[in-house]
Design a protein around this motif. Structure first.
Motif, PDB file in Angstrom:
ATOM      1  N   SER A 194       0.866  -1.182   0.000  1.00 42.29           N
ATOM      2  CA  SER A 194       0.000   0.000   0.000  1.00 42.29           C
ATOM      3  C   SER A 194       0.901   1.230   0.000  1.00 42.29           C
ATOM      4  CB  SER A 194      -0.886   0.033   1.248  1.00 42.29           C
ATOM      5  OG  SER A 194      -1.676  -1.120   1.332  1.00 42.29           O
ATOM      6  N   PRO A 195       0.553   2.256  -0.753  1.00 41.65           N
ATOM      7  CA  PRO A 195       1.428   3.419  -0.864  1.00 41.65           C
ATOM      8  C   PRO A 195       1.626   4.164   0.455  1.00 41.65           C
ATOM      9  CG  PRO A 195      -0.202   3.395  -2.621  1.00 41.65           C
ATOM     10  CD  PRO A 195      -0.612   2.341  -1.635  1.00 41.65           C
ATOM     11  N   THR A 196       2.831   4.645   0.662  1.00 44.57           N
ATOM     12  CA  THR A 196       3.153   5.496   1.809  1.00 44.57           C
ATOM     13  C   THR A 196       4.416   6.272   1.449  1.00 44.57           C
ATOM     14  OG1 THR A 196       3.535   5.543   4.201  1.00 44.57           O
ATOM     15  CG2 THR A 196       4.536   3.734   2.988  1.00 44.57           C
ATOM     16  N   THR A 197       4.997   6.950   2.416  1.00 44.68           N
ATOM     17  CA  THR A 197       6.280   7.620   2.159  1.00 44.68           C
ATOM     18  C   THR A 197       7.215   7.396   3.343  1.00 44.68           C
ATOM     19  OG1 THR A 197       5.738   9.725   3.225  1.00 44.68           O
ATOM     20  CG2 THR A 197       5.103   9.487   0.903  1.00 44.68           C
ATOM     21  N   LEU A 198       8.489   7.528   3.056  1.00 44.11           N
ATOM     22  CA  LEU A 198       9.486   7.405   4.117  1.00 44.11           C
ATOM     23  C   LEU A 198       9.297   8.524   5.143  1.00 44.11           C
ATOM     24  CD1 LEU A 198      11.960   5.658   4.864  1.00 44.11           C
ATOM     25  CD2 LEU A 198      13.374   7.225   3.527  1.00 44.11           C
ATOM     26  N   GLY A 199       8.927   9.702   4.625  1.00 44.18           N
ATOM     27  CA  GLY A 199       8.721  10.841   5.522  1.00 44.18           C
ATOM     28  C   GLY A 199       7.579  10.609   6.500  1.00 44.18           C
ATOM     29  N   ALA A 200       6.528   9.937   6.036  1.00 43.77           N
ATOM     30  CA  ALA A 200       5.368   9.704   6.915  1.00 43.77           C
ATOM     31  C   ALA A 200       5.769   8.876   8.123  1.00 43.77           C
ATOM     32  CB  ALA A 200       4.262   8.992   6.127  1.00 43.77           C
ATOM     33  N   ILE A 201       6.519   7.822   7.883  1.00 42.31           N
ATOM     34  CA  ILE A 201       6.887   6.971   9.015  1.00 42.31           C
ATOM     35  C   ILE A 201       7.968   7.623   9.880  1.00 42.31           C
ATOM     36  CG2 ILE A 201       6.188   4.840   7.850  1.00 42.31           C
ATOM     37  CD1 ILE A 201       9.250   4.297   7.567  1.00 42.31           C
ATOM     38  N   ILE A 237       7.676   7.926  13.939  1.00 42.08           N
ATOM     39  CA  ILE A 237       8.663   7.361  14.884  1.00 42.08           C
ATOM     40  C   ILE A 237       9.202   8.470  15.794  1.00 42.08           C
ATOM     41  CG2 ILE A 237      10.633   7.560  13.283  1.00 42.08           C
ATOM     42  CD1 ILE A 237      11.787   5.055  14.519  1.00 42.08           C
ATOM     43  N   THR A 238       9.423   9.644  15.237  1.00 41.78           N
ATOM     44  CA  THR A 238      10.004  10.728  16.035  1.00 41.78           C
ATOM     45  C   THR A 238       8.996  11.232  17.070  1.00 41.78           C
ATOM     46  OG1 THR A 238      11.285  11.316  14.088  1.00 41.78           O
ATOM     47  CG2 THR A 238      11.248  12.906  15.873  1.00 41.78           C
ATOM     48  N   ILE A 243       6.549   1.717  19.783  1.00 38.19           N
ATOM     49  CA  ILE A 243       5.924   0.427  19.478  1.00 38.19           C
ATOM     50  C   ILE A 243       4.406   0.574  19.401  1.00 38.19           C
ATOM     51  CG2 ILE A 243       5.526  -1.898  20.407  1.00 38.19           C
ATOM     52  CD1 ILE A 243       8.417  -1.656  21.624  1.00 38.19           C
ATOM     53  N   SER A 244       3.863   1.432  20.235  1.00 39.13           N
ATOM     54  CA  SER A 244       2.406   1.626  20.260  1.00 39.13           C
ATOM     55  C   SER A 244       1.871   2.261  18.986  1.00 39.13           C
ATOM     56  CB  SER A 244       2.013   2.498  21.455  1.00 39.13           C
ATOM     57  OG  SER A 244       2.409   1.887  22.656  1.00 39.13           O
ATOM     58  N   VAL A 245       2.709   3.023  18.294  1.00 36.58           N
ATOM     59  CA  VAL A 245       2.216   3.689  17.076  1.00 36.58           C
ATOM     60  C   VAL A 245       2.784   3.084  15.796  1.00 36.58           C
ATOM     61  CG1 VAL A 245       1.747   5.877  18.234  1.00 36.58           C
ATOM     62  CG2 VAL A 245       4.017   5.479  17.252  1.00 36.58           C
ATOM     63  N   SER A 246       3.628   2.068  15.941  1.00 38.75           N
ATOM     64  CA  SER A 246       4.271   1.496  14.751  1.00 38.75           C
ATOM     65  C   SER A 246       3.264   0.853  13.796  1.00 38.75           C
ATOM     66  CB  SER A 246       5.306   0.445  15.166  1.00 38.75           C
ATOM     67  OG  SER A 246       6.398   1.053  15.803  1.00 38.75           O
ATOM     68  N   ALA A 247       2.265   0.198  14.339  1.00 36.21           N
ATOM     69  CA  ALA A 247       1.322  -0.520  13.474  1.00 36.21           C
ATOM     70  C   ALA A 247       0.628   0.420  12.503  1.00 36.21           C
ATOM     71  CB  ALA A 247       0.294  -1.258  14.331  1.00 36.21           C
ATOM     72  N   GLY A 248       0.416   1.655  12.928  1.00 38.81           N
ATOM     73  CA  GLY A 248      -0.266   2.606  12.049  1.00 38.81           C
ATOM     74  C   GLY A 248       0.643   3.721  11.583  1.00 38.81           C
ATOM     75  N   ALA A 249       1.930   3.475  11.587  1.00 39.35           N
ATOM     76  CA  ALA A 249       2.889   4.546  11.299  1.00 39.35           C
ATOM     77  C   ALA A 249       2.757   5.094   9.881  1.00 39.35           C
ATOM     78  CB  ALA A 249       4.314   4.048  11.524  1.00 39.35           C
ATOM     79  N   ASP A 250       2.195   4.325   8.994  1.00 37.35           N
ATOM     80  CA  ASP A 250       2.063   4.803   7.613  1.00 37.35           C
ATOM     81  C   ASP A 250       0.813   5.655   7.405  1.00 37.35           C
ATOM     82  OD1 ASP A 250       0.551   2.558   8.202  1.00 37.35           O
ATOM     83  OD2 ASP A 250       0.504   1.860   6.126  1.00 37.35           O
ATOM     84  N   VAL A 251      -0.088   5.696   8.408  1.00 37.52           N
ATOM     85  CA  VAL A 251      -1.324   6.460   8.217  1.00 37.52           C
ATOM     86  C   VAL A 251      -1.585   7.505   9.296  1.00 37.52           C
ATOM     87  CG1 VAL A 251      -2.537   4.720   6.859  1.00 37.52           C
ATOM     88  CG2 VAL A 251      -2.636   4.604   9.336  1.00 37.52           C
ATOM     89  N   HIS A 296      -1.443  10.734  11.660  1.00 38.36           N
ATOM     90  CA  HIS A 296      -0.957  12.111  11.691  1.00 38.36           C
ATOM     91  C   HIS A 296       0.039  12.234  12.851  1.00 38.36           C
ATOM     92  CE1 HIS A 296      -1.050  16.454  12.477  1.00 38.36           C
ATOM     93  NE2 HIS A 296      -1.419  16.582  11.212  1.00 38.36           N
ATOM     94  N   PRO A 297       1.074  13.045  12.714  1.00 37.30           N
ATOM     95  CA  PRO A 297       2.045  13.167  13.815  1.00 37.30           C
ATOM     96  C   PRO A 297       1.410  13.507  15.161  1.00 37.30           C
ATOM     97  CG  PRO A 297       2.892  14.232  11.865  1.00 37.30           C
ATOM     98  CD  PRO A 297       1.489  13.802  11.530  1.00 37.30           C
TER      99      PRO A 297
END
Lengths: 497, 85
Positions: free
Chosen positions: A281-288, A292-293, A323-331, A333-334
């Protein structure tokens, strides 16, 4: 010679369109090759970090035996993952492979058909291959994930597990359990993905949660360190020998996590138009990178407040937040990632305290709380906050039910092997070091030396449940006698015969 | 494309050359079997070697009396243990 080659090269005719197309494809593949190669390099920091983290959390007498576990993880998981772990990933996406080596056969994902046969150790993709710039580095990225699962377990077991028992458990977890769950729920053709829209983009559950559940199964058989609990069951605090080293280790892990996150994406510009997550599924490196930050920021904050400023739990909170936000890191919002990771950091502290004080499970570094509980929590959050997101090649909508299905599949998949294998090792008396060795320290038994020869030995101390710091020796010796010299005997229930 | 540097030609010459054979060859299967054997032997070796070390150290510690209960000051190799009944 070189100058004549260079002159000849300059004198060539303009390339044709086909030649240019071929060159662009090759350049793209080499870019992909370099990308994964450097994520692997960065991910090594995770293992340097785990080693420092756990060695710092160990008492002086167990430092080297703790560190050696992390180093030898690489020695055993690498070959086992090569010989059968990668094959599991390639062939078990649909459960038992429907079309044998032709699997997987997922509609919309024809590019993956036959991936199974490419993962056997004798396949062309698993050796030197001038036509394939991607398979080897992709394998290596997954190998580093495998080391990570084993290292997550490692810290929880320190100071009483046998090195060899840990290594056997590391093989089962790193080259069997986790990669099976990755095939099911962390691949384009995984049955949990294509049927239920299971979404765990950066591996909250498939790496962290599963490693935590496996570790819990092991801890139930391993038992606490001698003296960890009083006869009344109250928890003493056994302090590590170097908290600075532990915190440095955590910071190294955090640095390595950026490589981990990046390696969870797919990039091959001549096949796909841009960055994809593991489900294509499309995403970007910047989104993740955003997530993570902010995950660290929120996790540190939550950990700090929940633990009332405890340094160890503040940094562990950062890990828990991510770890808590990794599952949805591609979708996510910061801002959402920030808020959710605050809750994750707090959850880890509360869960860690509950596991230690109420369940009386001696998890030396809080791995079950940080990785296990927050790993499952991360997948749960996707069901709540990213429901409806079209996951995978057949765009199945992510839902709370689908996320629950993943949790229900992975909890037994992880916990049962951990419990059963450690139970067998326990029955063979191969799980835990003898109580005498545990009291004296594992380093002398395993290596015959103290690893701080230039520093004077100071009396070991423990913190009693009421907060008093006391000399450890009488406490530990008393616990040793009360457990009949066998650490697996519950404290206070036996007398030495 | 790069006529002066025959990379493609050289690549074809060496593309399928692995030490002891290429994809799916007898040599590759033999190397895989040997690798798996080394992997299994090393795992058994880790258990066996550690068992030897731990047994020796435990016997030595028990024989030393360092972990006996009487109310005396006993010095072990790592900590000073003061016990009382």
């Amino acid at each position: 010679m070189i100058s004549s080659l260079f002159s000849s090269w300059l004198a060539q005719a303009a390339p044709t369109a086909d030649e240019l197309q071929g060159q662009v494809t090759l350049d793209s593949q080499i870019l992909t090759e370099q990308f994964y190669f450097w994520t692997v390099v960065i991910m090594w920091l995770i293992h340097a970090g785990f080693m420092a983290y756990e060695a710092g959390a160990a008492r002086r007498k167990n430092v080297m035996s703790t560190a050696m576990k992390n180093i030898l993880t690489i020695a055993v998981v690498t070959p086992t993952f090569y010989y059968f772990g990668w094959y599991i990933y390639g062939c078990f996406e649909e459960g038992w492979p429907k079309d044998g080596h032709g699997s997987p056969t997922v509609e919309g994902l024809e590019v993956l058909a036959g991936f199974c046969q490419n993962t056997a150790p004798w396949a062309a993709q698993m050796g030197p291959n001038l036509q394939d710039h991607v398979s080897a580095v992709f394998f290596l990225a997954f190998l580093l994930f495998s080391w990570t699962t084993a290292s997550i377990m490692s810290g929880a077991l320190i100071e009483r597990v046998r090195l060899s028992a840990y290594l056997i458990l590391a093989v089962v977890l790193g080259s069997g359990v986790w990669i099976m769950d990755a095939a099911w729920g962390w691949s384009g053709g995984g049955w949990l993905v294509t049927r239920f829209g299971f979404h765990d983009a950066i591996a909250s559950l498939v790496v962290h949660g599963v490693a935590g559940a496996f570790t819990l199964g092991v801890l139930l058989n391993l038992g606490p360190r001698i003296g960890k609990y009083t006869v009344d069951g109250a928890a003493r605090t056994i302090r590590g020998h170097n908290t600075h080293l532990t915190l440095l280790g955590l910071m190294l892990i955090f640095t390595g996590f950026y490589g981990f996150y990046a390696a969870c994406l797919v990039i091959q510009s001549t096949v796909f138009p841009g960055w994809l997550n593991i489900y294509f599924s499309p995403t970007t490196l910047g989104a993740i990178a955003f997530v993570i930050t902010f995950g660290f920021a929120g996790g540190f904050t939550g950990g700090w407040f929940a633990s009332k400023g405890d340094p160890f739990w503040t940094l562990s909170g950062g890990l828990a937040g991510v770890i808590s936000v990794s599952a949805g890191a591609d979708v996510y919002h910061p801002s959402l990632a920030y808020l959710l990771s605050i809750s994750g950091g707090m959850l880890a502290v509360y869960a860690g305290t509950y596991i230690e004080k109420k369940l009386r499970i001696d998890d030396a570094v809080g791995a079950v709380a940080v990785h296990g509980v927050c790993g499952f929590y991360g997948v749960f959050l996707v069901g709540v906050f990213a429901g409806g997101y079209p996951t995978g090649v057949n765009n199945v909508e992510t839902s709370f039910g689908g996320q629950l299905m993943g949790m229900l599949a992975f909890l037994p998949l992880a916990f049962i092997p951990g419990y059963v294998v450690s139970w067998i090792l326990k029955k063979l008396n191969l799980l835990r070091v003898p109580a005498e060795v545990e009291l004296e320290g594992l380093d002398l038994a395993e290596f015959g030396q103290d690893f701080f020869p230039e520093f004077e030995r100071v009396p070991e101390t423990v913190i009693e449940p009421d907060g008093r710091e006391v000399d450890a020796a009488p406490v530990l010796l008393d616990a040793y006698w009360q457990t009949n010299g066998r650490a697996e005997t519950p404290v206070g229930t036996g007398e030495r015969s | 494309m790069f006529d002066a540097f025959p990379f493609d030609e050289w690549s074809e010459d060496i593309a399928e050359f692995w030490t002891f054979g290429g994809e799916g060859s007898t040599g590759t299967y033999i190397m895989t079997a040997l690798g798996v054997a080394a992997m299994l032997i090393s795992l058994i070796g880790f258990v066996w070697l550690e068992q030897k070390k731990l047994r020796r150290q435990t016997e030595m510690l028990r024989a030393s009396g360092a972990l006996e209960r009487p109310a005396v000051v006993v010095t072990t190799t790592t900590t000073t243990i003061i016990t009382s009944d």
